[in-house]
Scaffold this active site. Structure first.
Site, PDB file in Angstrom:
ATOM      1  N   ARG A  68       0.685  -1.320  -0.069  1.00 42.33           N
ATOM      2  CA  ARG A  68      -0.056  -0.024   0.095  1.00 42.33           C
ATOM      3  C   ARG A  68       0.885   1.200  -0.013  1.00 42.33           C
ATOM      4  NH1 ARG A  68      -4.190  -0.232   4.545  1.00 42.33           N
ATOM      5  NH2 ARG A  68      -4.454   1.733   3.792  1.00 42.33           N
ATOM      6  N   ASN A 100      -6.832   9.816   5.725  1.00 41.59           N
ATOM      7  CA  ASN A 100      -6.205   9.100   4.937  1.00 41.59           C
ATOM      8  C   ASN A 100      -4.761   8.899   5.340  1.00 41.59           C
ATOM      9  OD1 ASN A 100      -8.506   9.018   3.267  1.00 41.59           O
ATOM     10  ND2 ASN A 100      -7.581  10.737   1.868  1.00 41.59           N
ATOM     11  N   ASP A 102      -2.251   8.315   3.231  1.00 44.96           N
ATOM     12  CA  ASP A 102      -1.476   8.425   2.076  1.00 44.96           C
ATOM     13  C   ASP A 102      -0.434   9.677   1.923  1.00 44.96           C
ATOM     14  OD1 ASP A 102      -3.065  10.545   1.339  1.00 44.96           O
ATOM     15  OD2 ASP A 102      -4.606   9.249   0.037  1.00 44.96           O
ATOM     16  N   HIS A 117      -5.404   9.352  11.090  1.00 46.84           N
ATOM     17  CA  HIS A 117      -5.237   7.777  11.202  1.00 46.84           C
ATOM     18  C   HIS A 117      -3.919   7.531  10.903  1.00 46.84           C
ATOM     19  CE1 HIS A 117      -9.652   6.737  10.418  1.00 46.84           C
ATOM     20  NE2 HIS A 117      -9.653   7.183  11.833  1.00 46.84           N
ATOM     21  N   CYS A 152      17.183  -2.030  18.263  1.00 47.28           N
ATOM     22  CA  CYS A 152      17.094  -3.265  19.486  1.00 47.28           C
ATOM     23  C   CYS A 152      16.291  -4.202  19.012  1.00 47.28           C
ATOM     24  CB  CYS A 152      16.072  -2.521  20.490  1.00 47.28           C
ATOM     25  SG  CYS A 152      14.248  -2.183  20.135  1.00 47.28           S
ATOM     26  N   THR A 190     -15.641  11.060   2.095  1.00 45.63           N
ATOM     27  CA  THR A 190     -15.819   9.966   3.415  1.00 45.63           C
ATOM     28  C   THR A 190     -17.024   9.420   3.240  1.00 45.63           C
ATOM     29  OG1 THR A 190     -15.422   9.642   5.474  1.00 45.63           O
ATOM     30  CG2 THR A 190     -16.021  11.940   5.125  1.00 45.63           C
ATOM     31  N   SER A 191     -17.335   8.201   3.643  1.00 42.61           N
ATOM     32  CA  SER A 191     -18.505   7.479   3.990  1.00 42.61           C
ATOM     33  C   SER A 191     -19.018   7.802   5.210  1.00 42.61           C
ATOM     34  CB  SER A 191     -18.233   5.784   3.779  1.00 42.61           C
ATOM     35  OG  SER A 191     -17.394   5.319   4.777  1.00 42.61           O
ATOM     36  N   ALA A 233     -14.513  14.824  -6.019  1.00 39.54           N
ATOM     37  CA  ALA A 233     -13.971  15.909  -5.255  1.00 39.54           C
ATOM     38  C   ALA A 233     -12.975  16.404  -6.252  1.00 39.54           C
ATOM     39  CB  ALA A 233     -13.004  15.284  -4.208  1.00 39.54           C
TER      40      ALA A 233
HETATM   41  P1  OAD Z   1     -14.450   4.936   2.362  1.00 42.00           P
HETATM   42  O1  OAD Z   1     -14.088   3.893   1.407  1.00 42.00           O
HETATM   43  O2  OAD Z   1     -15.320   4.100   3.642  1.00 42.00           O
HETATM   44  O3  OAD Z   1     -15.328   5.770   1.870  1.00 42.00           O
HETATM   45  C1  OAD Z   1     -15.173   6.469   0.650  1.00 42.00           C
HETATM   46  C2  OAD Z   1     -16.100   7.636   0.166  1.00 42.00           C
HETATM   47  O4  OAD Z   1     -15.566   8.071  -0.803  1.00 42.00           O
HETATM   48  C3  OAD Z   1     -17.350   6.940  -0.337  1.00 42.00           C
HETATM   49  O5  OAD Z   1     -18.358   7.560   0.302  1.00 42.00           O
HETATM   50  C4  OAD Z   1     -17.492   7.224  -1.922  1.00 42.00           C
HETATM   51  O6  OAD Z   1     -18.637   7.490  -2.175  1.00 42.00           O
HETATM   52  C5  OAD Z   1     -16.402   8.522  -2.030  1.00 42.00           C
HETATM   53  N1  OAD Z   1     -15.856   8.673  -3.105  1.00 42.00           N
HETATM   54  C6  OAD Z   1     -15.411   7.744  -4.072  1.00 42.00           C
HETATM   55  N2  OAD Z   1     -15.034   8.289  -4.876  1.00 42.00           N
HETATM   56  C7  OAD Z   1     -14.887   9.722  -4.687  1.00 42.00           C
HETATM   57  C8  OAD Z   1     -14.583  10.910  -5.571  1.00 42.00           C
HETATM   58  N3  OAD Z   1     -13.813  10.880  -6.876  1.00 42.00           N
HETATM   59  N4  OAD Z   1     -14.682  12.122  -4.691  1.00 42.00           N
HETATM   60  C9  OAD Z   1     -15.382  12.174  -3.744  1.00 42.00           C
HETATM   61  N5  OAD Z   1     -15.755  11.237  -3.073  1.00 42.00           N
HETATM   62  C10 OAD Z   1     -15.672   9.958  -3.546  1.00 42.00           C
HETATM   63  O7  OAD Z   1     -13.222   5.639   3.063  1.00 42.00           O
HETATM   64  P2  OAD Z   1     -13.047   6.574   4.375  1.00 42.00           P
HETATM   65  O8  OAD Z   1     -14.643   7.126   4.516  1.00 42.00           O
HETATM   66  O9  OAD Z   1     -12.132   7.258   4.229  1.00 42.00           O
HETATM   67  O10 OAD Z   1      -9.611   3.579   8.711  1.00 42.00           O
HETATM   68  O11 OAD Z   1     -13.085   5.453   5.607  1.00 42.00           O
HETATM   69  C11 OAD Z   1     -12.817   5.772   6.671  1.00 42.00           C
HETATM   70  C12 OAD Z   1     -11.834   4.945   7.349  1.00 42.00           C
HETATM   71  O12 OAD Z   1     -12.267   3.525   7.298  1.00 42.00           O
HETATM   72  C13 OAD Z   1     -10.335   4.830   6.908  1.00 42.00           C
HETATM   73  O13 OAD Z   1      -9.535   5.870   7.298  1.00 42.00           O
HETATM   74  C14 OAD Z   1      -9.807   3.395   7.295  1.00 42.00           C
HETATM   75  C15 OAD Z   1     -11.039   2.624   7.183  1.00 42.00           C
HETATM   76  O14 OAD Z   1     -11.264   1.420   7.861  1.00 42.00           O
HETATM   77  C16 OAD Z   1      -8.531   2.875   9.366  1.00 42.00           C
HETATM   78  O15 OAD Z   1      -7.790   2.120   8.585  1.00 42.00           O
HETATM   79  C17 OAD Z   1      -8.337   3.142  10.651  1.00 42.00           C
END
Ligand code: OAD
Length: 248
Positions: A68, A100, A102, A117, A152, A190-191, A233
């Protein structure tokens, strides 16, 4: 797509807070977690993203994070990341709270980034906690060994938050401060299902901010925000910035 009211709010804002998730990096070619074909469709979080899994099979977990990390190192920030940097020309303080790992907001040039995170490009020793260079992990994995600390011999892990772990020490404080003092809050890509980050948009609204969501798909907060902007976005944010530039 967005209202004149949003442009007015941004023009008069002193502080903007932005919560970002995997969707903002999707247009850089980095897979999200929960979309079709996303990371959690192919892998079980329990098998890879927690400390028990790591201790049971460090090479597997180190190898998955190395993969990753290489994906994000090969990726570039996109127009969405860059639009948030441009926003700093219009607003005194833009705080980007990102889920993110990244590093793309930093690489794009955002000045104030809260890594909620962690950051996959950093690694540290689980015993003495010193930073360990990624090249050492790559070399160990290529030798078929678990990567260990040069000082270590402790196991080396990525500087990310796994399931069941606390957030980085000051992340929640900095995020809460930005969220409760901002004039405009943007929730982007974000979802909005993973807590505590998922709580921030409504916390901002309760504190009086104008709350806007940018996402091609609706989420649990879409019905409660001031504006829901359906779209990627990398298109919606640059369009908002163009209007802001014209209005300046
Ligand atoms: P998700 O994969 O849950 O959600 C991604 C979101 O991005 C979804 O709602 C999509 O509809 C949206 N999306 C997709 N393409 C897009 C674009 N081009 N522009 C805007 N939105 C778009 O990812 P996160 O919400 O980041 O945690 O997930 C939250 C956390 O869950 C992550 O940080 C990770 C994961 O488990 C850990 O690893 C601790």
């Amino acid at each position: 797509m967005y209202s004149d009211a949003l442009i007015d709010h941004l023009r008069s804002a002193d502080r903007v807070a932005v919560l970002t998730g995997a969707g903002i990096s999707a247009e850089s070619g980095i897979p999200t977690f929960r979309d079709p074909g996303g990371i959690w469709e192919k892998f079980e979080p329990q098998e890879l993203a927690n400390v028990e899994a790591f201790l049971e099979n460090p090479e597997l977990v180190q190898g998955w994070y190395r993969h990753r990390r290489q994906v994000v190192e090969d990726a570039e920030p996109n127009d969405g990341h860059r639009a948030l940097v441009r926003l700093e020309q219009h607003v005194d303080l833009v705080t980007t709270i990102t889920q993110n790992v990244d590093d793309l907001h930093n690489r794009a040039g955002s000045s104030e980034v809260v890594e909620f995170h962690g950051n996959i490009t950093r690694n540290y020793c689980t015993d003495c906690e010193q930073d360990v260079d990624a090249a050492r992990i790559d070399a160990a994995i290529e030798d078929g060994q678990p990567a260990t600390c040069p000082e270590c011999e402790g196991l080396v892990r990525p500087d990310v938050v796994w399931f069941g772990e606390m957030l980085p020490p000051d992340a929640m404080d900095r995020a809460s401060e930005a969220t409760t003092t901002c004039d405009v809050f943007l929730s982007v890509g974000t979802s909005t299902v993973v807590y505590p980050a998922a709580r921030l948009p409504m916390l901002a609204k309760e504190a009086g901010a104008y709350v806007v969501e940018v996402n091609p798909d609706r989420t649990p907060i879409s019905g409660n925000v001031d504006e829901y902007l359906a779209g990627p976005a990398g298109e919606v944010l640059p369009a908002i910035l163009s209007s802001l530039d014209k209005a300046a």
